[in-house]
Design an enzyme around this catalytic site. Structure first.
Site, PDB file in Angstrom:
ATOM      1  N   MET A  22       0.806  -1.220   0.000  1.00  0.00           N
ATOM      2  CA  MET A  22       0.000   0.000   0.000  1.00  0.00           C
ATOM      3  C   MET A  22       0.844   1.276   0.000  1.00  0.00           C
ATOM      4  SD  MET A  22      -2.772  -1.526  -0.361  1.00  0.00           S
ATOM      5  CE  MET A  22      -4.103  -0.353  -0.180  1.00  0.00           C
ATOM      6  N   ASN A  72       1.287  -5.612 -10.391  1.00  0.00           N
ATOM      7  CA  ASN A  72       0.439  -5.299  -9.239  1.00  0.00           C
ATOM      8  C   ASN A  72      -0.947  -5.881  -9.474  1.00  0.00           C
ATOM      9  OD1 ASN A  72      -0.465  -3.928  -6.834  1.00  0.00           O
ATOM     10  ND2 ASN A  72      -1.442  -2.391  -8.154  1.00  0.00           N
ATOM     11  N   HIS A 128      -4.887  -5.015  -8.495  1.00  0.00           N
ATOM     12  CA  HIS A 128      -5.679  -3.878  -8.025  1.00  0.00           C
ATOM     13  C   HIS A 128      -7.147  -4.295  -8.004  1.00  0.00           C
ATOM     14  CE1 HIS A 128      -6.666   0.272  -7.224  1.00  0.00           C
ATOM     15  NE2 HIS A 128      -7.611   0.200  -8.145  1.00  0.00           N
ATOM     16  N   SER A 152      -7.848  -6.346 -11.453  1.00  0.00           N
ATOM     17  CA  SER A 152      -6.964  -6.206 -12.609  1.00  0.00           C
ATOM     18  C   SER A 152      -5.526  -6.475 -12.180  1.00  0.00           C
ATOM     19  CB  SER A 152      -7.014  -4.772 -13.149  1.00  0.00           C
ATOM     20  OG  SER A 152      -8.336  -4.363 -13.419  1.00  0.00           O
ATOM     21  N   ASP A 199      -1.493   2.836 -10.732  1.00  0.00           N
ATOM     22  CA  ASP A 199      -2.457   1.865 -11.281  1.00  0.00           C
ATOM     23  C   ASP A 199      -2.680   2.074 -12.784  1.00  0.00           C
ATOM     24  OD1 ASP A 199      -2.780   0.827  -8.703  1.00  0.00           O
ATOM     25  OD2 ASP A 199      -4.357   2.244  -8.222  1.00  0.00           O
ATOM     26  N   GLU A 211      -9.353 -12.537  -7.203  1.00  0.00           N
ATOM     27  CA  GLU A 211      -7.941 -12.123  -7.163  1.00  0.00           C
ATOM     28  C   GLU A 211      -7.051 -13.347  -6.959  1.00  0.00           C
ATOM     29  OE1 GLU A 211      -6.869  -8.681  -4.758  1.00  0.00           O
ATOM     30  OE2 GLU A 211      -8.956  -8.040  -4.693  1.00  0.00           O
TER      31      GLU A 211
HETATM   32  C1  GAR Z   1      -6.275  -6.891  -2.187  1.00  0.00           C
HETATM   33  O1  GAR Z   1      -7.655  -6.776  -2.393  1.00  0.00           O
HETATM   34  C2  GAR Z   1      -5.499  -6.113  -3.236  1.00  0.00           C
HETATM   35  O2  GAR Z   1      -6.103  -6.139  -4.505  1.00  0.00           O
HETATM   36  C3  GAR Z   1      -5.542  -4.735  -2.659  1.00  0.00           C
HETATM   37  O3  GAR Z   1      -5.373  -4.897  -1.272  1.00  0.00           O
HETATM   38  C4  GAR Z   1      -5.865  -6.179  -0.889  1.00  0.00           C
HETATM   39  C5  GAR Z   1      -4.745  -6.903  -0.177  1.00  0.00           C
HETATM   40  O4  GAR Z   1      -5.199  -8.114   0.366  1.00  0.00           O
HETATM   41  N1  GAR Z   1      -4.527  -3.923  -3.222  1.00  0.00           N
HETATM   42  C6  GAR Z   1      -4.642  -2.612  -3.397  1.00  0.00           C
HETATM   43  O5  GAR Z   1      -5.634  -1.983  -3.079  1.00  0.00           O
HETATM   44  C7  GAR Z   1      -3.431  -1.946  -4.039  1.00  0.00           C
HETATM   45  N2  GAR Z   1      -3.718  -0.619  -4.387  1.00  0.00           N
HETATM   46  P1  GAR Z   1      -4.164  -9.247   0.747  1.00  0.00           P
HETATM   47  O6  GAR Z   1      -3.105  -8.594   1.654  1.00  0.00           O
HETATM   48  O7  GAR Z   1      -4.952 -10.264   1.484  1.00  0.00           O
HETATM   49  O8  GAR Z   1      -3.561  -9.773  -0.511  1.00  0.00           O
END
Ligand code: GAR
Length: 197
Positions: free
Chosen positions: A91, A108, A110, A137, A146, A175
């Site tokens: 993040m 990445n 997103h 994505s 992004d 995801e």
């Molecule tokens: C996921 O949903 C990912 O797509 C998002 O954070 C979450 C992390 O979950 N990423 C973003 O928003 C990046 N800008 P995780 O730690 O369980 O993988």
């Protein structure tokens, strides 16, 4: 063919990182995860990765110039022989310098159907807009937030009564399927390109 050495950057839970690690165990997977690094020393995903026997690295950026923080991350990735980087819920914005040093070698995931909803609060924004579909994505990381080339997307329906949390959970399932599959295809493509040039 030797597996490509993948480093993963996380900031929290690390469920996408875990899905990449689990997929990497298949004999025909083109990558192995050689380092999981985080800007949050307490990130839950770091503990999980260490339990799996994967090298981990944590460096808080607090009280440190950004360039110094990123140099530490960069050194850890290079010491581990990392060839490509997957951001998995990382993040923090990477500087232009860092992106340039790893140009074309960072991806990445997103939680939106880019180019819609770059940045934060993607699910709340999709609900507020009345979208009928949402999704996630995978893209190449460039200097534009992004904004790099898309490598893959998955869609889910937005259902009546959805909240940002219920929609996030539905997208997260996709995801976990999309990211390992897209990273594998990306690295297979990079391998083919290297051999044909
Ligand atoms: C996921 O949903 C990912 O797509 C998002 O954070 C979450 C992390 O979950 N990423 C973003 O928003 C990046 N800008 P995780 O730690 O369980 O993988």
């Amino acid at each position: 063919m030797a597996k490509r050495r993948l480093g993963i950057l996380i900031s929290g839970r690390g469920s996408n990182m875990a899905s990449l690690v689990e997929a990497s165990r298949a004999a025909d997977c083109p990558y192995e995860v050689v380092l999981v690094a985080s800007d949050k020393p307490a990130a839950a995903g770091l503990g999980w990765a260490a339990e799996q026997g994967i090298a981990t690295f944590a460096q808080s950026p607090k009280g440190m110039p950004k360039a110094e923080y990123e140099a530490a991350i960069d050194a850890a990735l290079r010491d581990a022989g990392v060839e490509a980087i997957a951001l998995a819920g990382y993040m923090r914005l990477l500087s232009d310098d860092f992106v340039a040093r790893w140009r074309g070698r960072i991806v990445n995931i997103h939680p939106s159907l880019l180019p819609k909803y770059k940045g934060l609060d993607t699910h709340a924004r999709a609900l507020a807009a009345g979208d009928a579909t949402a999704g996630c994505s995978v893209h190449i990381v460039t200097e534009e937030l992004d904004g790099g080339a898309l490598l893959g997307q998955a869609q889910v329906p937005v259902l009546p009564g959805d909240t940002a949390d219920s929609l996030a959970a539905r997208v997260l399932e996709q995801e976990h399927r999309l990211y390992p599959q897209t990273v594998a295809a990306w690295l297979r493509g990079a391998e083919t390109a290297a051999h044909s040039s």
